[in-house]
Design a protein around this motif. Sequence first.
Motif, short mmCIF file in Angstrom:
data_model
loop_
_atom_site.label_atom_id
_atom_site.label_comp_id
_atom_site.label_asym_id
_atom_site.label_seq_id
_atom_site.Cartn_x
_atom_site.Cartn_y
_atom_site.Cartn_z
N UNK A 76 0.83 -1.21 0.00
CA UNK A 76 0.00 0.00 0.00
C UNK A 76 0.86 1.27 0.00
N UNK A 77 0.43 2.27 -0.74
CA UNK A 77 1.23 3.48 -0.92
C UNK A 77 1.60 4.13 0.41
N UNK A 78 0.67 4.17 1.36
CA UNK A 78 0.99 4.81 2.64
C UNK A 78 2.08 4.06 3.39
N UNK A 79 2.06 2.73 3.28
CA UNK A 79 3.10 1.93 3.93
C UNK A 79 4.44 2.12 3.22
N UNK B 292 5.84 5.51 4.07
CA UNK B 292 6.31 5.56 5.45
C UNK B 292 7.65 4.88 5.62
N UNK B 293 7.94 3.88 4.79
CA UNK B 293 9.20 3.14 4.89
C UNK B 293 10.24 3.63 3.89
N UNK B 294 9.98 4.73 3.22
CA UNK B 294 10.98 5.34 2.35
C UNK B 294 11.21 4.64 1.03
N UNK B 295 10.22 3.90 0.53
CA UNK B 295 10.37 3.23 -0.76
C UNK B 295 10.58 4.27 -1.87
N UNK B 296 11.37 3.91 -2.86
CA UNK B 296 11.61 4.77 -4.01
C UNK B 296 10.50 4.50 -5.03
N UNK B 297 9.51 5.34 -5.04
CA UNK B 297 8.33 5.11 -5.86
C UNK B 297 8.39 5.82 -7.22
N UNK B 298 9.38 6.67 -7.43
CA UNK B 298 9.47 7.47 -8.66
C UNK B 298 10.44 6.87 -9.68
N UNK B 299 10.35 5.58 -9.91
CA UNK B 299 11.28 4.92 -10.81
C UNK B 299 10.85 5.11 -12.27
#
Length: 200
Positions: A43-46, A49-56
């Motif tokens: 989930x996006x909020x999780x 919150x954990x600093x995932x790199x979502x802008x790949x």
Amino acid sequence: MTKILVLYYSSYGHIEQMAESVAEGVREGGAEAMVKRVPEIVPIDVATAHGFKLDQAAPVAVPDELADYDGIVFGIPTRFGGMAAQMRNFLDQTGGLWHTGKLIGKVASIFTSSATLHGGQEATILTSIPTLLHHGMIFVGLPYSNADLMQLDEVSGGTPYGASTLSGTDNKRKPSARELGLARAQGKFVADVARRQSAA
């Protein structure tokens, strides 16, 4: 021209960076390289919150397109010594490709990452191979003809089963020049093998 897909999952950007080096090697080997990623299922909020790199930058792949390539190099990060759930989820959707035999005879390879030096890199690759063999794919690793697999002068990933990198437990360590070089070498080797296989 031989077409190779570099298909990866990356939470923090380490496998993403390795994927680009694999693609460079594929091109050096005279094949066309396409870099894509599997969808995020956290989930996006999780993830945020954990600093995932979502802008790949890599586009998201769909399972059926795997049949369009002569070879696939999978970037699979380690999760507790096994395949990350995001890649497992994606591959679990390839039943149609299995049923029709669309991946039989295609070249496959794997690169990986872990937080620590003994964090399960080899276990992740070895336990991922059966999925590829069930599809009838031809697995290739990273030969010991690459001298960087034998160096002991620095902490480094790299196995004969596939290139690898270390992130550190805080995910701040980035792939080293040696690790990126191993990824390029693996990409070139896959391109060489796939080109010979497709010409056979």
